[in-house]
Enzyme design. Structure first.
Site, PDB file in Angstrom:
ATOM      1  N   HIS A 182       0.952  -1.054   0.070  1.00 42.14           N
ATOM      2  CA  HIS A 182       0.020   0.000  -0.099  1.00 42.14           C
ATOM      3  C   HIS A 182       0.989   1.276   0.134  1.00 42.14           C
ATOM      4  O   HIS A 182       1.751   1.247   0.778  1.00 42.14           O
ATOM      5  CB  HIS A 182      -0.806   0.069   1.422  1.00 42.14           C
ATOM      6  CG  HIS A 182      -1.641  -1.084   1.453  1.00 42.14           C
ATOM      7  ND1 HIS A 182      -1.236  -2.295   2.012  1.00 42.14           N
ATOM      8  CD2 HIS A 182      -2.878  -1.533   1.255  1.00 42.14           C
ATOM      9  CE1 HIS A 182      -2.034  -3.312   2.391  1.00 42.14           C
ATOM     10  NE2 HIS A 182      -2.894  -3.039   1.601  1.00 42.14           N
ATOM     11  N   TYR A 227      -4.297   3.773   3.262  1.00 40.37           N
ATOM     12  CA  TYR A 227      -5.210   4.571   4.109  1.00 40.37           C
ATOM     13  C   TYR A 227      -4.590   5.834   4.629  1.00 40.37           C
ATOM     14  O   TYR A 227      -4.992   6.851   5.040  1.00 40.37           O
ATOM     15  CB  TYR A 227      -5.887   3.590   4.808  1.00 40.37           C
ATOM     16  CG  TYR A 227      -6.811   2.658   4.533  1.00 40.37           C
ATOM     17  CD1 TYR A 227      -7.793   3.036   3.819  1.00 40.37           C
ATOM     18  CD2 TYR A 227      -6.820   1.206   4.624  1.00 40.37           C
ATOM     19  CE1 TYR A 227      -8.777   2.238   3.294  1.00 40.37           C
ATOM     20  CE2 TYR A 227      -7.724   0.386   4.326  1.00 40.37           C
ATOM     21  CZ  TYR A 227      -8.568   0.925   3.460  1.00 40.37           C
ATOM     22  OH  TYR A 227      -9.580  -0.123   3.070  1.00 40.37           O
ATOM     23  N   SER A 258      -7.312   3.194  -5.400  1.00 45.57           N
ATOM     24  CA  SER A 258      -7.538   3.442  -3.786  1.00 45.57           C
ATOM     25  C   SER A 258      -7.455   2.214  -3.048  1.00 45.57           C
ATOM     26  O   SER A 258      -8.113   1.331  -3.487  1.00 45.57           O
ATOM     27  CB  SER A 258      -8.758   4.250  -3.520  1.00 45.57           C
ATOM     28  OG  SER A 258      -9.938   3.481  -3.506  1.00 45.57           O
ATOM     29  N   ASP A 259      -7.153   2.146  -1.876  1.00 46.43           N
ATOM     30  CA  ASP A 259      -7.872   1.084  -0.742  1.00 46.43           C
ATOM     31  C   ASP A 259      -9.179   1.244  -0.632  1.00 46.43           C
ATOM     32  O   ASP A 259      -9.637   2.195  -0.931  1.00 46.43           O
ATOM     33  CB  ASP A 259      -6.714   1.376   0.372  1.00 46.43           C
ATOM     34  CG  ASP A 259      -6.638  -0.075   1.066  1.00 46.43           C
ATOM     35  OD1 ASP A 259      -7.458  -0.913   0.757  1.00 46.43           O
ATOM     36  OD2 ASP A 259      -5.755  -0.418   1.906  1.00 46.43           O
ATOM     37  N   PHE A 260      -9.625   0.243  -0.312  1.00 45.90           N
ATOM     38  CA  PHE A 260     -11.113   0.032  -0.299  1.00 45.90           C
ATOM     39  C   PHE A 260     -11.922   1.016   0.893  1.00 45.90           C
ATOM     40  O   PHE A 260     -11.531   1.212   1.756  1.00 45.90           O
ATOM     41  CB  PHE A 260     -11.591  -1.245   0.083  1.00 45.90           C
ATOM     42  CG  PHE A 260     -11.212  -2.474  -1.027  1.00 45.90           C
ATOM     43  CD1 PHE A 260     -10.640  -2.092  -2.260  1.00 45.90           C
ATOM     44  CD2 PHE A 260     -12.237  -3.559  -0.951  1.00 45.90           C
ATOM     45  CE1 PHE A 260     -10.334  -2.899  -3.159  1.00 45.90           C
ATOM     46  CE2 PHE A 260     -11.910  -4.238  -2.238  1.00 45.90           C
ATOM     47  CZ  PHE A 260     -11.245  -3.856  -3.175  1.00 45.90           C
TER      48      PHE A 260
END
Length: 736
Positions: A182, A227, A258-260
């Site tokens: 990430h 995040y 994007s992260d979720f």
């Protein structure tokens, strides 16, 4: 064979563009032509998920994570397949896939060729399950071993992270686009939605970005943002990361996603700051982008830039992917055999002392009358956390089952624990005792608990329901989340470890068993480092077994019986005490990342690791006889060394050759860094000469003017070793 006009007419615009690219057409040119055929609404649909938000959230709660591929930007009119996302790091999470040992276990093999084979297998399963986009190349650097998702990454060394991540991506991308994550400095789990990581530019580029750069420049298709915020800006809209670093400095042509759900805080800034796709549902962008376009806060040029990139990557991928459709690959015999092979190679033998004149391991079946097995973890399926990386394998071989299969059930006595009398009765009469201790998903893992329902800042990212049905779904989702259930529907919340020691029950069990059986083998199930100073001296034999995948019990039994020769090496150090770890408050909202962690911090403090980086024993003996520098590029900071390895024992085996370097002058003089590594299989009483690529920029310094990490200059001491600080290393010098 030439296609007929009718066959050509039946093909979609996307398929025709793919064919032209196969014939030599430029993929970006074809993407622009395809994009021009989209309506305005269709062009906006490329930028987020196709599933409406509230039904998607309800599926998380009821069906579980990745119950089906998460689709972004599918367009049936033009035949655009869209980005069809399937996780995760230890295997295909959709369906009943092959659960491989976790990434950190695979990092302990130090074998990029083996990891590429794992990637091929995962890619086949992802494609068979309807995915074309794999979100499982996790290469975050675990600055502190408490990080709950340490199991999803490979090491705390940038060079291992980069090479293993690139190998996984290369294998996967025969069948699915791979995404690394990430980006960046995501190594705190409980605070990941709140924490701002402060890191100076030099440290960022020297320590926390090199592995991402390596993978980005070796052909991966996508990057997922983090995040957390970095230097005051959330990862999903961090212009420095997404534009200046990725696009301008690294010339990255792939996608950014994007992260979720909570991965961006400002949908408009995320677009202008370089994020292509909001995942996984129709969420913030769907609600706010059109108004921003009307008000002039966003231009159609911004939309087009991401849209063309999304199409170009799909076209390029479909033009190069393997032509054969995978069939019957999920948990197939070849894949489960590979999972067992990986565990054979991943297990790290940390202690194997002699008892009555011979080492405890191996315990040859033909010479073994009875083995006593202890510990609650010996008889449970324990492949890792229950977050986004969870694989729903059709079966899991436990350590107990693996030992029963290897020795015969009649030779195995099992006791999860009990009174001192019960333990004594079971242990005292056995030839050896195996104690399985460590962690489960209840102790560590991805953190998404019900507290999210109480976070106003996160709830503000959810769209308002559009009708009465969505209102009912919203109420059901928020009620479930508020009850403490995981958002991914698993019932466990995971998180960072607050204590790096074993549970007291485990420590007491080790003391009990070792008191009654001098040939006690402890198997530790974990991902990050476990502090062991309170019990390690009590036992003669210690294995790091990891979260070992669906065939893990067989793999651990292969090592204990001697069917496999242990060759795993630590991908991080195990400190002698928590005093040698960096400061960490797992609930912090602000933290500073510097360069001192892991083995580098231990050396900086003048301490000694309990087990250093790269350590691992074998049933044979090794000697690294010679190292010679063959080339060194002072501009690129790369080189190659020749190493001669000798297997001086009686067993064939795999040797993990590690190249360390240190400068002789300057403020970082004598700071030993990993520059390269390679694995080689050598028969007993034989030798091999191998070439190992080296990266001298691991010793380099960030140059703010050239925007690169410069290679060091001057005399470099080289060591070809079996672990960090190996006194029997072969040494050489090179001048850059």
């Amino acid at each position: 064979m030439m296609q007929t006009k009718d066959e050509t007419a039946r093909k979609t615009p996307f398929e025709l563009a793919v064919e032209r690219i196969k014939d030599g057409a430029d993929s970006e040119h074809e993407a622009k032509k395809l994009y021009a055929q989209l309506t305005e609404e269709e062009s906006l649909d490329l930028l987020d998920g196709d599933t409406p938000f509230w039904p998607g959230m309800l599926s998380f709660i009821k069906d579980g994570y990745n119950y089906r591929p998460y689709v972004h930007g599918q367009n049936d009119r033009l035949g655009i397949p869209g980005i069809r996302f399937i996780d995760g790091p230890r295997g295909c999470v959709r369906g009943e896939g092959t659960a491989f040992p976790v990434s950190m276990a695979r990092g302990a093999t130090w074998d990029v060729a083996l990891e590429e084979r794992v990637g091929v297998a995962i890619g086949e399963e992802v494609r068979e399950e309807g995915g074309n986009f794999y979100g499982g190349v996790c290469i975050n650097l675990p600055r502190h071993p408490a990080w709950g998702r340490a199991q999803e990454t490979y090491s705390d060394q940038p060079i291992i992270l980069g090479r293993m991540g690139a190998a996984l991506a290369k294998g996967v991308q025969h069948n699915a686009m791979a995404c690394m994550k990430h980006f960046a400095c995501n190594s705190m789990e409980n605070a990941r939605f709140s924490v701002d990581v402060s890191v100076d530019e030099a440290t960022f580029n020297e320590v926390y970005l090199p592995h991402f750069k390596y993978v980005a420049q070796h052909g991966i298709y996508a990057v997922m943002s983090s995040y957390n915020s970095i230097n005051g800006e959330w990862g999903g809209q961090n212009r420095y990361n997404l534009i200046q670093v990725l696009r301008d400095e690294w010339n990255f042509k792939g996608l950014t996603v994007s992260d979720f759900i909570w991965g961006l805080r400002d949908p408009i800034a995320s677009i202008t700051h370089g994020l292509d796709i909001e995942e996984p549902f129709s969420q913030q962008r769907h609600e706010k982008v059109q108004q921003a376009l009307r008000e002039g806060r966003l231009s159609w040029g911004d939309i087009r830039r991401s849209g063309v990139r999304i199409l170009e990557n799909q076209l390029r991928f479909y033009a190069q992917r393997w032509s054969d459709e995978p069939k019957n690959t999920l948990a197939s015999d070849p894949h489960t055999q590979l999972a067992r092979e990986v565990e054979d190679r991943a297990v790290v033998l940390l202690k194997n002392d002699q008892v009555e004149g011979e080492t405890v391991l191996p315990l040859l079946p033909q010479k073994t009358r009875k083995i006593a097995v202890f510990g609650r973890l010996a008889d449970i399926a324990n492949t890792g956390d229950h977050g986004s990386s969870d694989v729903h394998a059709p079966y899991v071989v436990t350590v107990l089952q693996g030992l029963q299969d290897a020795y015969g059930k009649e030779k195995i006595d099992y006791l999860s624990g009990g009174s001192d009398e019960d333990v004594a009765a079971c242990a005292a009469g056995a030839d050896a005792a195996v104690v399985v201790v460590g962690y489960t998903a209840a102790d560590e893992g991805e953190f998404v608990d019900g507290s999210i329902a109480d976070r106003d800042d996160l709830l503000a990212l959810y769209p308002e329901p559009h009708d009465e049905n969505e209102e009912k779904i919203r109420d059901e989702v928020l009620k479930a989340m508020g009850s403490g259930a995981s958002v991914v529907g698993t019932g466990t919340t995971g998180g960072d470890r607050r204590d790096l020691h074993l549970h007291k029950d485990d420590v007491n069990l080790i003391a009990q068993v070792s008191r009654y059986n001098p040939r006690t083998v402890v198997v530790v199930v974990s991902a990050g480092a476990v502090l062991m100073e309170d019990w390690v001296d009590q036992i003669p034999c210690l294995l790091l077994g990891w979260y070992s995948g669906m065939e893990g019990g067989h793999g651990i039994a292969d090592i204990i019986t001697g069917k496999a020769n242990p060759s795993g090496h630590l991908p991080y150090p195990i400190p002698a005490s928590e005093d040698d770890l960096p400061d960490l408050n797992i609930d912090a909202t602000e933290i500073t990342y510097d360069r001192y962690y892991g083995q580098r911090l231990i050396q900086h403090k003048g301490s000694k690791a309990l087990f250093p980086l790269g350590y691992g024993l074998s049933y044979t003996t090794w000697q690294v006889a010679r190292i010679t520098s063959r080339s060194a590029d002072t501009v690129a900071g790369t080189g190659c060394v020749e190493v001669e390895v000798e297997n001086t024992g009686d067993r064939d085996g795999w040797c993990v050759v590690q190249i360390y370097g240190s400068q002789t002058e300057g403020d970082r003089a004598d700071e030993r860094e990993l520059l390269g590594f390679s694995t080689v299989q050598v028969p007993a009483h034989a030798g091999k000469t191998i070439l190992v690529d080296t990266d001298y920029t691991a010793l380099g310094r960030w140059n703010a003017h050239t925007r690169k990490v410069d290679a060091p200059h001057g005399l470099i001491r080289l060591e070809a070793s079996l672990y960090w600080g190996d006194p029997d290393s072969a040494n050489a010098e090179v001048t850059l």
